[in-house]
Design a protein around this motif. Structure first.
Motif, short mmCIF file in Angstrom:
data_model
loop_
_atom_site.label_atom_id
_atom_site.label_comp_id
_atom_site.label_asym_id
_atom_site.label_seq_id
_atom_site.Cartn_x
_atom_site.Cartn_y
_atom_site.Cartn_z
N UNK A 25 -10.31 31.40 17.48
CA UNK A 25 -10.32 32.84 17.52
C UNK A 25 -11.71 33.39 17.79
N UNK A 26 -12.66 32.71 17.51
CA UNK A 26 -13.93 33.04 17.62
C UNK A 26 -14.50 33.35 16.08
N UNK A 63 -14.11 31.71 22.61
CA UNK A 63 -14.68 30.48 22.43
C UNK A 63 -14.13 29.37 23.72
N UNK A 64 -12.96 29.61 24.29
CA UNK A 64 -12.30 28.94 25.37
C UNK A 64 -13.66 29.04 26.56
N UNK A 68 -15.83 25.85 28.25
CA UNK A 68 -16.20 25.49 29.50
C UNK A 68 -17.60 25.41 29.94
N UNK A 69 -18.71 25.86 28.87
CA UNK A 69 -20.00 25.74 29.23
C UNK A 69 -20.66 24.53 28.85
N UNK A 70 -19.85 23.52 28.49
CA UNK A 70 -20.50 22.31 28.01
C UNK A 70 -21.64 22.01 28.90
N UNK A 95 -8.92 21.34 18.40
CA UNK A 95 -8.32 22.54 17.85
C UNK A 95 -8.62 23.95 18.62
N UNK A 96 -9.57 23.73 19.60
CA UNK A 96 -9.97 24.76 20.47
C UNK A 96 -11.38 25.40 19.84
#
Length: 332
Positions: A25-26, A63-64, A68-70, A95-96
């Motif tokens: 959830x950030x 956070x999602x 994606x910016x790995x 867990x995100x």
């Protein structure tokens, strides 16, 4: 398959003192000690996007998106520290959530200065402090080079000034006077030119010695400086010869007035070791306005001719040289 590697927050903070861990959830679930210190308080439970702004790449809002910016370099800033830019790299968590490790990038020097950071605020393997030592060493060297350059410039200025100065009287020497004369002519400035020679100076040297003669020359130099203006140029160009450039003087009557005043002052007795040295001054003069195209050498020669005319006229007087007018040109 190997078991997942797990580190408690303290060990993670030792390796990455500026990490921040987010849940799906950030919300912040952990942060390195240096980052906590910069943000001035606990960060757990606070919203990451409430505290930080990701400037590049734009459009990251949860956070999602971060996950994606790995592999990408992120540029961000804390909203309470807008003048301290951060760089970051992100890895996803089960867990995100994500872990975002931050650094100062090229802003490290400013960050250390602004926030009072020390080696304890960086990972033991971080080269940040070594970089800071290099920066400090470079700054110290550059400061020393600047100081050396200033000293060299000062020495150069002193040497140049000495090269234009008569060491006995502190007046300009011949070289300094020629430079001033060329500047006046080149600037189209009206000026008067005096050539002064001391009468009876040899008698002073013969009677009292050369030390007395030097004392007389210094005294006459002081008289000439006192009877002229700051913008004028006074020079000693020979043993007992002086020249004066009177800037902006175009009136023969004004030249005569200054010359008479100098003659009166120079003939006053000059005290020396209980006695008195007596000299006088003969002066030859000319004016730039007498010449349609004044030249320094010509004017010096004419002032010299006028000086010898003054000596032949009985000394202690002034003679003003007017060159013969060119054909068809009336005299001034």
């Amino acid at each position: 398959m190997s078991a997942p590697l797990r580190l408690d927050p303290a060990m993670l903070g030792l390796l990455m003192p500026m990490y921040v861990a987010l849940d799906a959830e950030g919300a912040i679930r952990g942060a390195g000690p240096t980052l906590v210190r910069l943000m001035k308080g606990p960060l757990d439970g606070r919203g990451f996007f409430d505290l930080f702004e990701i400037r590049r790449p734009s459009g990251i809002a949860d956070p999602a998106d971060l996950a994606r910016r790995v592999g990408q370099r992120l540029f961000l800033a804390a909203r309470d520290l807008p003048a301290t830019p951060f760089r970051g790299a992100v890895v996803p968590l089960e867990g995100g959530g994500v872990v975002l490790n931050l650094s100062f990038g090229i802003g490290i020097v400013d960050a250390v200065r602004d926030h009072g950071l020390t080696h304890a605020d960086f990972a033991p393997t971080d080269l940040a402090m070594e970089l800071l030592y290099l920066v400090e060493a470079k700054s110290a060297i550059m400061e020393e080079l600047r100081a050396l350059n200033l000293r060299l410039q000062g020495a150069k200025s002193v040497a140049e000034e000495q090269a234009l100065t008569d060491t006995l009287t502190g007046l300009r020497n011949r070289r300094g006077f020629e430079a001033a004369l060329a500047g006046a002519i080149g600037g189209g400035l009206a000026f008067g030119l005096l050539h002064l020679d001391l009468d009876f100076f040899k008698a002073v040297n013969d009677t009292y010695g050369h030390a007395a003669g030097d004392h007389v020359l210094r005294t006459v130099g002081a008289v000439l400086a006192a009877e002229t203006r700051a913008g004028d140029t006074v020079a000693r160009v020979g043993g007992d010869e002086f020249v004066v450039l009177l800037r902006g003087v175009a009136d023969p009557a004004r030249v005569e007035q200054i010359a008479r005043r100098i003659i009166a002052r120079v003939q006053e007795p000059i005290p020396y070791e209980g006695g008195a040295c007596r000299v006088a001054a003969s002066i030859g003069a000319t004016l730039s306005g007498f010449y349609p195209d004044p030249g320094g050498e010509e004017m010096l020669q004419d002032a010299d001719r006028a000086l010898y005319a003054a000596k032949h006229a009985g000394r202690s007087c002034l003679r003003l040289h007017r060159p013969p007018p060119a054909s068809g040109i009336p005299p001034p």
